[in-house]
Design an enzyme around this catalytic site. Structure first.
Site, PDB file in Angstrom:
ATOM      1  N   CYS A  17       0.816  -1.220   0.000  1.00  0.00           N
ATOM      2  CA  CYS A  17       0.000   0.000   0.000  1.00  0.00           C
ATOM      3  C   CYS A  17       0.843   1.261   0.000  1.00  0.00           C
ATOM      4  CB  CYS A  17      -0.929  -0.015   1.208  1.00  0.00           C
ATOM      5  SG  CYS A  17      -2.310  -1.162   1.026  1.00  0.00           S
ATOM      6  N   SER A  49     -13.711   9.048   2.479  1.00  0.00           N
ATOM      7  CA  SER A  49     -12.532   8.185   2.280  1.00  0.00           C
ATOM      8  C   SER A  49     -12.610   6.923   3.128  1.00  0.00           C
ATOM      9  CB  SER A  49     -11.252   8.966   2.613  1.00  0.00           C
ATOM     10  OG  SER A  49     -11.131  10.117   1.815  1.00  0.00           O
ATOM     11  N   ASP A  51     -13.338   2.736   3.917  1.00  0.00           N
ATOM     12  CA  ASP A  51     -12.630   1.565   3.407  1.00  0.00           C
ATOM     13  C   ASP A  51     -13.356   0.874   2.264  1.00  0.00           C
ATOM     14  OD1 ASP A  51     -10.278   1.170   5.387  1.00  0.00           O
ATOM     15  OD2 ASP A  51     -11.992   1.544   6.679  1.00  0.00           O
ATOM     16  N   ASP A  68      -8.955  -3.795  -3.803  1.00  0.00           N
ATOM     17  CA  ASP A  68      -7.648  -3.445  -3.254  1.00  0.00           C
ATOM     18  C   ASP A  68      -6.592  -4.322  -3.910  1.00  0.00           C
ATOM     19  OD1 ASP A  68      -5.522  -2.549  -1.591  1.00  0.00           O
ATOM     20  OD2 ASP A  68      -6.976  -2.108  -0.021  1.00  0.00           O
ATOM     21  N   ASP A  91     -10.802  -4.652   4.232  1.00  0.00           N
ATOM     22  CA  ASP A  91     -11.681  -3.508   4.011  1.00  0.00           C
ATOM     23  C   ASP A  91     -13.137  -3.865   4.308  1.00  0.00           C
ATOM     24  OD1 ASP A  91      -9.631  -1.832   3.292  1.00  0.00           O
ATOM     25  OD2 ASP A  91      -9.826  -2.191   1.148  1.00  0.00           O
ATOM     26  N   HIS A 140      -9.862 -10.918 -13.343  1.00  0.00           N
ATOM     27  CA  HIS A 140      -9.378 -10.385 -14.618  1.00  0.00           C
ATOM     28  C   HIS A 140      -7.866 -10.297 -14.550  1.00  0.00           C
ATOM     29  CE1 HIS A 140      -9.593  -8.278 -18.417  1.00  0.00           C
ATOM     30  NE2 HIS A 140      -8.842  -7.306 -17.937  1.00  0.00           N
ATOM     31  N   SER A 141      -7.212 -10.585 -15.682  1.00  0.00           N
ATOM     32  CA  SER A 141      -5.749 -10.568 -15.712  1.00  0.00           C
ATOM     33  C   SER A 141      -5.246  -9.829 -16.943  1.00  0.00           C
ATOM     34  CB  SER A 141      -5.198 -12.003 -15.713  1.00  0.00           C
ATOM     35  OG  SER A 141      -5.641 -12.709 -16.856  1.00  0.00           O
ATOM     36  N   ASP A 227      -9.290   0.519   8.489  1.00  0.00           N
ATOM     37  CA  ASP A 227      -8.152  -0.350   8.228  1.00  0.00           C
ATOM     38  C   ASP A 227      -6.916   0.525   8.032  1.00  0.00           C
ATOM     39  OD1 ASP A 227      -6.718  -2.655   7.662  1.00  0.00           O
ATOM     40  OD2 ASP A 227      -7.181  -2.590   5.530  1.00  0.00           O
TER      41      ASP A 227
END
Length: 261
Positions: A17, A49, A51, A68, A91, A140-141, A227
């Protein structure tokens, strides 16, 4: 740590992060967006803002939705997958909810990482979803220049048990579920300066699911949850204070940290 042909942390410009866009810049980016439509059932959006986003389905259920993902914080691919997945599910717990399903987000430099290493990353994420009792139902990749992994996490919560970060009140006691210092440990690892004991502490901390958030949602005296990740304790505390309309200048007496290693 297992041996791989390329160290994951050397393939990214940052780790975990810590790659987040800084809060001030992020606010500049989203602050110029067009005026949003009103959705009465959207209990949590982007305003404070928080999570995750939360949408009320009925009087008994609200769905929690979050995404995330980040770049490697460690070199072991399986551990990287576990850390990223744990972080994403946190989250949902931070809203007081229970995860119900996840989707994988995968971006890998396929010309630099072996199929085995990429598979191990995904298996790490799958192991965390199994521990949480939820399916990893798709994803998804893409072929990306830097390795990226994470989850879209969906959860559910009773609207009355929802814990927004903006519900904090002046005089509340701040309780941390884990010690601070993971970012410092990760930076030390990237420089080859983290001991085996320190690495074990890093993994134990970052792969522990924050399931306590679900239990805390039923306690009326718990006003808010959040978090603590890339913005650090003070950054996330500032978000809570701003969301709650507090000054955010209260002094912290004690800051628990990970033991030095």
């Amino acid at each position: 740590m297992s041996e791989i042909e390329v160290k994951l942390t050397q393939l990214s410009h940052g780790g975990g992060c810590g790659c987040k866009i800084a809060p001030a810049l992020l606010q500049q980016i989203i602050g110029v967006a067009a005026e949003k439509m009103s959705f009465p059932n959207l209990l949590v959006g982007t305003e404070t803002s928080d999570d995750a986003a939360v949408y009320r389905l009925n009087d008994q259920q609200a769905v929690i939705a979050t995404t995330d993902f980040f770049m490697p914080i460690v070199d072991d691919p399986f551990d990287f997958g576990r850390i990223a997945a744990t972080n994403a599910l946190s989250d949902v717990y931070a809203m007081g909810g229970t995860p119900i399903m996840a989707l994988a987000i995968v971006g890998m430099p396929i010309n630099k990482l072996s199929v085995e290493a990429i598979r191990a990353i995904l298996q790490g994420g799958e192991s965390v979803c199994r521990a949480a009792g939820i399916p990893l139902a798709g994803g998804h990749s893409i072929d990306a220049p830097e390795p990226i992994y994470g989850l879209v996490a969906l959860g559910i919560v009773h609207p009355d048990r929802l814990k927004k970060n903006s519900n904090a009140k002046a005089g509340d006691v701040l309780i941390l579920g884990k010690g601070l210092g993971v970012g410092i440990m990760a930076a030390a690892l990237k420089k080859g300066a983290l001991s085996e004991e320190g690495y074990a502490q890093l993994i134990a901390n970052t792969t522990k699911l924050n399931t306590v958030g679900t239990a805390l949602s039923g306690i009326a005296a718990v006003h808010a949850l959040t978090d603590v990740t890339g913005f650090g304790l003070l950054g996330h505390l500032l978000e809570m204070c701003r969301g709650a309309g507090l000054a955010g200048e209260e002094q912290l007496d004690r800051e628990p940290v990970q033991p030095a290693s």
